[in-house]
Design a protein around this motif. Structure first.
Motif, mmCIF file in Angstrom:
data_model
loop_
_atom_site.group_PDB
_atom_site.id
_atom_site.type_symbol
_atom_site.label_atom_id
_atom_site.label_comp_id
_atom_site.label_asym_id
_atom_site.label_seq_id
_atom_site.Cartn_x
_atom_site.Cartn_y
_atom_site.Cartn_z
ATOM 1 N N SER A 36 -33.196 8.535 -34.837
ATOM 2 C CA SER A 36 -32.911 10.083 -34.803
ATOM 3 C C SER A 36 -31.639 10.516 -35.275
ATOM 4 O O SER A 36 -31.529 11.511 -35.934
ATOM 5 C CB SER A 36 -33.331 10.561 -33.211
ATOM 6 O OG SER A 36 -32.302 9.791 -32.421
ATOM 7 N N THR A 37 -30.447 9.659 -35.078
ATOM 8 C CA THR A 37 -29.343 9.964 -35.455
ATOM 9 C C THR A 37 -29.293 9.907 -36.876
ATOM 10 O O THR A 37 -28.617 10.554 -37.674
ATOM 11 C CB THR A 37 -28.271 9.121 -34.904
ATOM 12 O OG1 THR A 37 -28.680 8.933 -33.317
ATOM 13 C CG2 THR A 37 -26.858 9.553 -35.025
ATOM 14 N N ALA A 38 -29.735 8.680 -37.606
ATOM 15 C CA ALA A 38 -29.775 8.701 -39.057
ATOM 16 C C ALA A 38 -30.406 9.763 -39.468
ATOM 17 O O ALA A 38 -30.029 10.323 -40.623
ATOM 18 C CB ALA A 38 -30.558 7.397 -39.331
ATOM 19 N N GLU A 39 -31.587 10.439 -39.114
ATOM 20 C CA GLU A 39 -32.301 11.335 -39.687
ATOM 21 C C GLU A 39 -31.427 12.721 -39.517
ATOM 22 O O GLU A 39 -31.588 13.574 -40.395
ATOM 23 C CB GLU A 39 -33.729 11.529 -38.789
ATOM 24 C CG GLU A 39 -34.600 10.360 -39.394
ATOM 25 C CD GLU A 39 -36.031 10.770 -38.207
ATOM 26 O OE1 GLU A 39 -36.843 9.887 -38.496
ATOM 27 O OE2 GLU A 39 -35.797 11.440 -37.393
ATOM 28 N N PRO A 84 -35.050 7.034 -45.979
ATOM 29 C CA PRO A 84 -35.075 6.848 -47.488
ATOM 30 C C PRO A 84 -34.222 7.641 -48.412
ATOM 31 O O PRO A 84 -34.102 8.772 -48.114
ATOM 32 C CB PRO A 84 -36.675 7.360 -47.806
ATOM 33 C CG PRO A 84 -37.163 6.958 -46.462
ATOM 34 C CD PRO A 84 -36.266 7.374 -45.339
ATOM 35 N N GLY A 85 -33.624 6.904 -49.359
ATOM 36 C CA GLY A 85 -32.604 7.746 -50.356
ATOM 37 C C GLY A 85 -31.376 7.890 -49.745
ATOM 38 O O GLY A 85 -30.462 7.261 -50.712
ATOM 39 N N ALA A 89 -27.885 5.205 -41.381
ATOM 40 C CA ALA A 89 -27.084 6.135 -40.917
ATOM 41 C C ALA A 89 -27.154 7.659 -41.641
ATOM 42 O O ALA A 89 -26.391 8.645 -41.513
ATOM 43 C CB ALA A 89 -25.586 6.043 -40.582
ATOM 44 N N GLY A 90 -28.330 7.548 -42.641
ATOM 45 C CA GLY A 90 -28.346 8.839 -43.316
ATOM 46 C C GLY A 90 -27.352 9.207 -44.519
ATOM 47 O O GLY A 90 -27.081 10.256 -44.666
ATOM 48 N N ILE A 91 -26.241 8.067 -44.759
ATOM 49 C CA ILE A 91 -25.287 8.228 -45.723
ATOM 50 C C ILE A 91 -24.689 7.201 -46.447
ATOM 51 O O ILE A 91 -24.414 7.436 -47.417
ATOM 52 C CB ILE A 91 -24.116 8.628 -44.582
ATOM 53 C CG1 ILE A 91 -22.816 9.323 -45.418
ATOM 54 C CG2 ILE A 91 -23.470 7.609 -43.588
ATOM 55 C CD1 ILE A 91 -21.729 9.903 -44.622
ATOM 56 N N VAL A 92 -25.089 6.089 -45.881
ATOM 57 C CA VAL A 92 -24.042 4.951 -46.707
ATOM 58 C C VAL A 92 -24.658 4.818 -48.215
ATOM 59 O O VAL A 92 -23.977 4.227 -48.972
ATOM 60 C CB VAL A 92 -24.155 3.532 -45.932
ATOM 61 C CG1 VAL A 92 -23.529 3.663 -44.552
ATOM 62 C CG2 VAL A 92 -25.551 2.691 -45.909
ATOM 63 N N GLU A 93 -26.029 4.850 -48.603
ATOM 64 C CA GLU A 93 -26.476 4.573 -49.817
ATOM 65 C C GLU A 93 -26.266 5.856 -50.739
ATOM 66 O O GLU A 93 -26.031 5.591 -51.858
ATOM 67 C CB GLU A 93 -27.997 4.253 -49.850
ATOM 68 C CG GLU A 93 -28.245 2.727 -49.145
ATOM 69 C CD GLU A 93 -29.643 2.668 -49.150
ATOM 70 O OE1 GLU A 93 -30.256 2.907 -50.053
ATOM 71 O OE2 GLU A 93 -29.883 1.517 -48.582
#
Length: 272
Positions: A36-39, A84-85, A89-93
């Motif tokens: 949920s934190t990553a999202e 995805p994408g 954490a919703g950030i590193v890539e």
């Protein structure tokens, strides 16, 4: 939304003077990242990218620490703290296309350090500890830390830190320019906001394009690099922002409008 519901949100956001402050809000888990934190972090990056009123972002953590990395309890329960994408954490890539500042208090370890390395600048309190301790657990720092760290510090030092899993002090990181600014304990966010405001005072189109050139230029060949740069910078040069910035410089006044270019206005010529 009630105060009780706000407290349960894994990520909080606030706009301050054109800067989006993104706070990882799981202090009971040292701000470790679960699904949920990553999202929520990914959604914050999407907001920063898409909102023309925002020029820069700050990533920080609640409760006196930045982030302890992946939530191992959640991982063992079957969660995957990535989206995805954008990745972990919703950030590193895929960080935001706009400048990001990490404002660090306490610890930024493992994936937490990798979040900081995904940012463009780091402001840290003087008692901060950083590190990639994965090797001590028989793991590999696969959230971008092994790729980004050698780009930020000398090769041999990156090898030592990554292969020993050593704890790095804020002072050590500042000495090798990994940390932009050191602050007293509790002062990282305010110093990051000062830096963010200085960025947000400039032309948003120019800021975004400048980051893009700096990020992408190392992959360009010598023969193509100026053509590649022109593709990014020419639309900015031909924009209303640039024309207003030049006019304001000539007339010795502040540029009008959110997207106007800012420049030094005390004599000299407008930079071409």
């Amino acid at each position: 939304m009630s105060a009780g519901s706000v407290a349960t949100e894994p990520v909080l956001t606030e706009v301050v003077d054109g800067v989006l402050v993104v706070t990882i809000n799981r202090p009971e888990a040292r701000n470790a990242i679960n699904t949920s934190t990553a999202e929520a972090m990914g959604a914050a990056m999407d907001r920063l990218d898409s909102d023309p009123s925002l020029t820069a972002g700050i990533i920080t953590g609640a409760g006196g620490t930045f982030c302890a990395g992946m939530d191992l309890k959640a991982f063992l329960a079957g969660e995957r703290p990535s989206i995805p994408g954008r990745g972990f954490a919703g950030i590193v890539e895929q960080p935001s296309a706009k400048p990001l500042i990490a404002a660090i208090e306490g610890y930024a370890l493992a994936g937490g350090f990798e979040i900081a390395l995904a940012c463009d600048m780091i402001v840290a309190a003087e008692d901060v500890k950083l590190g990639l301790p994965e090797v001590k657990r028989g793991l590999v720092a696969a959230g971008g830390g092994l790729m980004r760290l050698p780009q930020r510090v000398p090769y041999h030092l990156a090898m030592e830190w990554a292969l020993t899993g050593a704890m790095i002090t804020a002072e050590q990181a500042h000495q090798v320019s990994l940390v932009n600014r050191l602050t007293p304990k509790g002062g990282a966010l305010e110093a990051a906001l000062e830096l963010g405001r200085a960025i947000a005072a400039n032309g948003p189109l120019a800021v975004r394009a400048s980051k893009q050139v700096i990020v992408e230029a190392p992959e360009w060949g010598r023969a193509e690099m100026f053509d590649k740069q022109r593709e990014i910078t020419l639309p900015v040069r031909e924009s209303e922002d640039a024309r207003e910035g030049a006019t304001a410089f000539k007339e010795k006044r502040a540029p009008a409008g959110r997207g106007a270019e800012r420049s030094e206005r005390s004599g000299g010529t407008f930079p071409g």
